[in-house]
Design a protein around this motif. Structure first.
Motif, short mmCIF file in Angstrom:
data_model
loop_
_atom_site.label_atom_id
_atom_site.label_comp_id
_atom_site.label_asym_id
_atom_site.label_seq_id
_atom_site.Cartn_x
_atom_site.Cartn_y
_atom_site.Cartn_z
N LEU A 70 -11.34 -3.17 13.10
CA LEU A 70 -11.25 -2.76 14.77
C LEU A 70 -12.65 -3.12 15.22
O LEU A 70 -13.06 -3.48 16.26
CB LEU A 70 -10.86 -1.55 14.83
N ARG A 71 -13.90 -2.73 14.24
CA ARG A 71 -15.09 -3.12 14.67
C ARG A 71 -15.32 -4.49 15.19
O ARG A 71 -15.94 -4.78 15.94
CB ARG A 71 -16.03 -2.69 13.33
N GLU A 72 -14.88 -5.61 14.32
CA GLU A 72 -15.08 -6.89 14.81
C GLU A 72 -14.32 -7.11 16.26
O GLU A 72 -14.95 -7.77 16.57
CB GLU A 72 -14.23 -7.67 13.65
N ASN A 81 -23.81 3.91 15.82
CA ASN A 81 -23.85 3.56 14.44
C ASN A 81 -22.40 4.03 13.69
O ASN A 81 -21.79 3.43 13.17
CB ASN A 81 -25.01 3.34 13.44
N ALA A 82 -22.25 5.39 13.84
CA ALA A 82 -21.18 5.93 13.40
C ALA A 82 -19.79 5.56 13.90
O ALA A 82 -18.94 5.25 12.93
CB ALA A 82 -21.29 7.41 13.46
N THR A 115 -16.94 3.70 11.64
CA THR A 115 -15.78 4.23 11.55
C THR A 115 -14.73 3.10 11.99
O THR A 115 -13.70 2.97 11.27
CB THR A 115 -15.45 5.31 12.30
N LEU A 116 -14.75 2.60 13.04
CA LEU A 116 -14.02 1.36 13.26
C LEU A 116 -14.01 0.51 12.42
O LEU A 116 -12.75 -0.24 12.10
CB LEU A 116 -14.36 0.78 14.51
N GLY A 117 -15.02 0.06 11.59
CA GLY A 117 -14.84 -1.16 10.58
C GLY A 117 -14.02 -0.75 9.35
O GLY A 117 -13.43 -1.53 8.60
N ALA A 176 -3.75 -4.16 10.46
CA ALA A 176 -2.69 -3.95 9.66
C ALA A 176 -2.51 -2.33 9.54
O ALA A 176 -1.29 -1.86 9.63
CB ALA A 176 -2.82 -4.27 8.07
N ASP A 177 -3.55 -1.56 9.48
CA ASP A 177 -3.35 0.02 9.62
C ASP A 177 -2.69 0.48 10.99
O ASP A 177 -1.83 1.33 11.04
CB ASP A 177 -4.51 0.48 9.68
#
Length: 148
Positions: free
Chosen positions: A75-77, A115-116, A120-122, A127-128
């Motif tokens: 998700l971060r990406e 950053n936190a 977390t998104l990373g 798939a999750d």
């Protein structure tokens, strides 16, 4: 912090494609399942293709599908690709005229929080988000033999 509609629908497109990994999808069917305008969805699709998350198959019977496994797209990406910036306060923007810019603890606190959030998104992948494929198929109207 609030994510844009573009980010929201980018994640939705990826989830839809992950829900039917063995078949091509058409953007029109995805737009219809989310009640979204197809031109808007097309605009969102372009950066996903450019980033190598989605691939297009041209020609008769063509469509789109994930270019990578859903477990390899975090998700971060997606958020970093689709959000224009992460200016949580004016002082995050370049050229800020705040005299406290180099010593302000608010800036430090917000940067740490951002950053936190991104970290977390990373930890979460497409798939999750698509573990319950049967539910996604029912809810999104995906007719499929692979509902499990």
């Amino acid at each position: 912090m609030r994510l844009t509609r573009q980010t929201n629908y980018a994640i939705r497109i990826l989830m839809y494609l992950a829900a039917k990994p063995d078949r091509l999808s058409r953007l029109g069917e995805i737009a219809k399942s989310y009640s979204a305008p197809e031109p808007f969805m097309f605009k969102i699709l372009q950066p996903l293709v450019a980033a190598g998350m989605v691939e297009t198959v041209r020609g008769r019977g063509g469509g789109i599908r994930l270019a990578r496994d859903a477990s390899d797209i975090n998700l971060r990406e997606v958020v970093e690709l689709t959000e224009e910036g992460f200016s949580m306060a004016e002082c995050f923007e370049s050229g800020s005229d705040c005299p406290l810019i180099h010593s302000c603890e608010l800036n430090s606190a917000l940067r740490e929080a951002l950053n936190a959030f991104l970290s977390t998104l990373g930890r979460f992948t497409i798939a999750d988000l698509t573990k319950n494929k049967a539910y996604l198929h029912r809810t999104l109207g995906i007719d499929s033999e692979i509902a499990a």
